[in-house]
Design a protein around this motif. Structure first.
Motif, PDB file in Angstrom:
ATOM      1  N   GLU A   1      -7.343  10.198   4.267  1.00  0.00           N
ATOM      2  CA  GLU A   1      -8.479   9.502   4.881  1.00  0.00           C
ATOM      3  C   GLU A   1      -9.568   9.173   3.876  1.00  0.00           C
ATOM      4  O   GLU A   1     -10.729   8.998   4.229  1.00  0.00           O
ATOM      5  CB  GLU A   1      -9.067  10.348   6.027  1.00  0.00           C
ATOM      6  N   LYS A   2      -9.199   9.093   2.604  1.00  0.00           N
ATOM      7  CA  LYS A   2     -10.143   8.710   1.558  1.00  0.00           C
ATOM      8  C   LYS A   2      -9.626   7.458   0.873  1.00  0.00           C
ATOM      9  O   LYS A   2      -8.451   7.368   0.520  1.00  0.00           O
ATOM     10  CB  LYS A   2     -10.284   9.848   0.544  1.00  0.00           C
ATOM     11  N   LYS A   3     -10.507   6.481   0.700  1.00  0.00           N
ATOM     12  CA  LYS A   3     -10.114   5.231   0.078  1.00  0.00           C
ATOM     13  C   LYS A   3      -9.916   5.430  -1.408  1.00  0.00           C
ATOM     14  O   LYS A   3     -10.816   5.880  -2.119  1.00  0.00           O
ATOM     15  CB  LYS A   3     -11.189   4.153   0.311  1.00  0.00           C
TER      16      LYS A   3
ATOM     17  N   ARG B   1      -5.793  -5.024   2.397  1.00  0.00           N
ATOM     18  CA  ARG B   1      -5.695  -3.757   3.134  1.00  0.00           C
ATOM     19  C   ARG B   1      -6.153  -2.629   2.211  1.00  0.00           C
ATOM     20  O   ARG B   1      -5.798  -2.601   1.021  1.00  0.00           O
ATOM     21  CB  ARG B   1      -4.274  -3.526   3.626  1.00  0.00           C
ATOM     22  N   ASP B   2      -6.911  -1.706   2.746  1.00  0.00           N
ATOM     23  CA  ASP B   2      -7.371  -0.547   1.973  1.00  0.00           C
ATOM     24  C   ASP B   2      -6.249   0.490   1.885  1.00  0.00           C
ATOM     25  O   ASP B   2      -5.483   0.693   2.837  1.00  0.00           O
ATOM     26  CB  ASP B   2      -8.595   0.085   2.624  1.00  0.00           C
TER      27      ASP B   2
ATOM     28  N   ARG C   1      -7.449  -0.819  -3.059  1.00  0.00           N
ATOM     29  CA  ARG C   1      -7.231  -1.911  -2.097  1.00  0.00           C
ATOM     30  C   ARG C   1      -6.252  -2.906  -2.692  1.00  0.00           C
ATOM     31  O   ARG C   1      -6.233  -3.116  -3.913  1.00  0.00           O
ATOM     32  CB  ARG C   1      -8.549  -2.611  -1.776  1.00  0.00           C
TER      33      ARG C   1
ATOM     34  N   MET D   1     -10.654   2.313  -6.614  1.00  0.00           N
ATOM     35  CA  MET D   1     -11.639   2.683  -5.595  1.00  0.00           C
ATOM     36  C   MET D   1     -13.002   2.063  -5.896  1.00  0.00           C
ATOM     37  O   MET D   1     -13.818   1.914  -5.006  1.00  0.00           O
ATOM     38  CB  MET D   1     -11.709   4.209  -5.477  1.00  0.00           C
TER      39      MET D   1
ATOM     40  N   VAL E   1       0.842  -1.201   0.000  1.00  0.00           N
ATOM     41  CA  VAL E   1       0.000   0.000   0.000  1.00  0.00           C
ATOM     42  C   VAL E   1       0.877   1.251   0.000  1.00  0.00           C
ATOM     43  O   VAL E   1       0.621   2.228  -0.725  1.00  0.00           O
ATOM     44  CB  VAL E   1      -0.954  -0.009   1.210  1.00  0.00           C
TER      45      VAL E   1
ATOM     46  N   LEU F   1      -5.530   4.299   1.719  1.00  0.00           N
ATOM     47  CA  LEU F   1      -6.178   5.561   2.109  1.00  0.00           C
ATOM     48  C   LEU F   1      -5.253   6.732   1.821  1.00  0.00           C
ATOM     49  O   LEU F   1      -4.064   6.700   2.142  1.00  0.00           O
ATOM     50  CB  LEU F   1      -6.535   5.524   3.593  1.00  0.00           C
ATOM     51  N   GLN F   2      -5.827   7.742   1.195  1.00  0.00           N
ATOM     52  CA  GLN F   2      -5.078   8.983   0.931  1.00  0.00           C
ATOM     53  C   GLN F   2      -5.918  10.149   1.446  1.00  0.00           C
ATOM     54  O   GLN F   2      -7.024  10.384   0.975  1.00  0.00           O
ATOM     55  CB  GLN F   2      -4.817   9.143  -0.582  1.00  0.00           C
TER      56      GLN F   2
ATOM     57  N   ASN G   1     -13.325  -1.004  -7.032  1.00  0.00           N
ATOM     58  CA  ASN G   1     -13.014  -2.445  -7.051  1.00  0.00           C
ATOM     59  C   ASN G   1     -12.703  -2.961  -8.449  1.00  0.00           C
ATOM     60  O   ASN G   1     -12.860  -4.164  -8.723  1.00  0.00           O
ATOM     61  CB  ASN G   1     -14.156  -3.274  -6.440  1.00  0.00           C
TER      62      ASN G   1
END
Length: 420
Positions: free
Chosen positions: A111-113, A105-106, A116, A84, A48, A108-109, A86
């Motif tokens: 706090e935004k997905k 694991r997601d 994954r 984002m 990630v 996050l940037q 999928n």
């Protein structure tokens, strides 16, 4: 000269080896699972971190290169990087068709997905675990083989012990042979006695010593009776032929006759005071002794003890030879007026309450006091009537009586003849 119980020890070693191999595989599986969980969490975090900048906006070429770099690890089955929504941005892995444990694991940037990552780590099979642990399993096998060989050497009896065992077996065999010969002689003697006296079906101990049962009843004296019964919980008597059973009965009768002769001689009691009420058959045997002699009760208990010792020798020997044999039990009693039981009937009923090799007595206070000095008596458990309330189990004997019993047993087994 083989070590004793080799088969049992070999079975224990086989079970030990199988259990050790199982525990080794179990421990290895658990350790690999722990390592795989740690590795999966670490690799997803790194993947990630490395691919986060290439996911927004998606750069599939860079993501494919990153995925290929991680898939070079042999424990990685497959890698998927998703957007984002999928959608698949990149895939890699040399064993994508193989199942395993999936770690995701997601990404996050701010706090935004933005995506994954999924990594599938190979889960080794039992065969692969065994291939990795083959050295430990082989060493365990050789260790158990060494233990087996060591047991055969250490537990093997010495030459002296082996010779002693052979001598003991030969001694027992000779004793049984001598008793069998005595049986034939006793049969011949009884036939001659019946012919000479012309008394068919009479029950005699021998031509010189035995008192006829009818004459014993005419004496109208107090008696105590010894009843000997076979302990046969499996009903083996019903499964053998009549000839085999009769042979066993005759051999037991010889034991009883010789026990009577030697015990009567030792206590200086005329054999005319002893009568054989019932010779050995499927129900056992019964003898009675009049109580006009001071040591009548002690003599009868000694007859019971000596016979039990002889019966145990016969039982052990015949069991080794896989021949039919039964253990015995003994009951000694006088008449029980409260239950209207004569001495033989009371002794028989008392004997039915016992197990193999056990003996019990029911005597009046005077006779009980005379035998209490020689024998250890304990109350009969769970009494239900007058007979059992005043009866006692024989739980042992003092040293002088034990020496006498062993001496008489040895004389009978050696075939010594008694004098009248």
């Amino acid at each position: 000269m083989n070590a004793p119980r080799q088969g049992l020890f070999a079975s224990l070693l086989i079970i030990s080896f199988a259990l050790q191999a199982f525990l080794l595989v179990l421990a290895t599986t658990y350790q690999l699972k722990e390592n795989r969980a740690n590795q999966g969490q670490l690799m997803t975090s790194q993947l990630v971190a490395d691919g986060l900048q290439e996911m927004s906006p998606p750069n599939t070429v860079s993501l494919a290169l990153i995925a290929n770099r991680y898939s070079s690890n042999p424990s990685v089955a497959s890698i998927r990087i998703l957007g984002m929504n999928n959608d698949v941005l990149a895939t890699s892995g040399l064993q994508q068709t193989r199942t395993g444990e999936v770690f995701s694991r997601d990404a996050l940037q701010n706090e935004k997905k933005v995506g994954r990552v999924e990594i599938t780590l190979v889960k080794p099979s039992i065969g692969e675990i065994l291939r990795t642990e083959w050295l430990a399993i082989v060493l365990s096998f050789f260790l158990h083989v060494i233990l087996w060989l060591a047991y055969r050497v250490i537990a093997r009896p010495s030459r002296t012990e082996y010779i002693q065992r052979i001598q003991h077996e030969m001694q027992l065999k000779n004793e049984i042979q001598s008793l069998t010969e005595a049986l034939e002689q006793e049969k011949q003697k009884n036939i001659e006695l019946v012919t000479q006296q012309d008394m068919p079906k009479s029950k005699v101990f021998n031509a010189e010593q035995v008192l006829d049962n009818t004459q014993a009843k005419d004496l109208n004296k107090s008696q105590i009776a010894l009843n000997i019964q076979f302990y046969d919980p499996k009903q083996l008597l019903n499964s053998v032929s009549q000839s085999v059973a009769t042979s066993h009965f005759n051999l037991c009768q010889i034991f009883l006759n010789k026990s009577i002769a030697l015990c009567a001689q030792h206590y200086q009691i005329p054999t005319s005071t002893i009568s054989i009420e019932e010779e050995f058959n499927a129900q056992g045997a019964t003898i009675c002794i009049t109580t006009d002699k001071p040591k009548a009760a002690t003599c009868l208990l000694m007859i019971s003890t000596v016979f039990q010792l002889l019966s145990e020798v016969l039982y052990k020997r015949y069991r080794e030879e896989k021949r039919f044999v039964l253990q015995t039990r003994c009951g000694i009693s006088n008449a029980v007026d409260e239950m209207q039981l004569e001495a033989p009937q009371a002794a028989s009923r008392l004997c039915q309450l016992l197990s193999a090799k056990e003996s019990a007595v029911h005597l009046d206070h005077a006779m009980l006091k005379s035998v209490n000095d020689c024998y250890q008596l304990v109350a009969l458990p769970s009494p239900t009537n007058v007979l059992t309330r005043h009866a006692f189990m024989i739980n042992g004997m003092n040293t002088p009586c034990a020496v006498i019993a062993q001496k008489l047993r040895t004389e009978i087994l050696k075939g010594k003849k008694t004098t009248t």
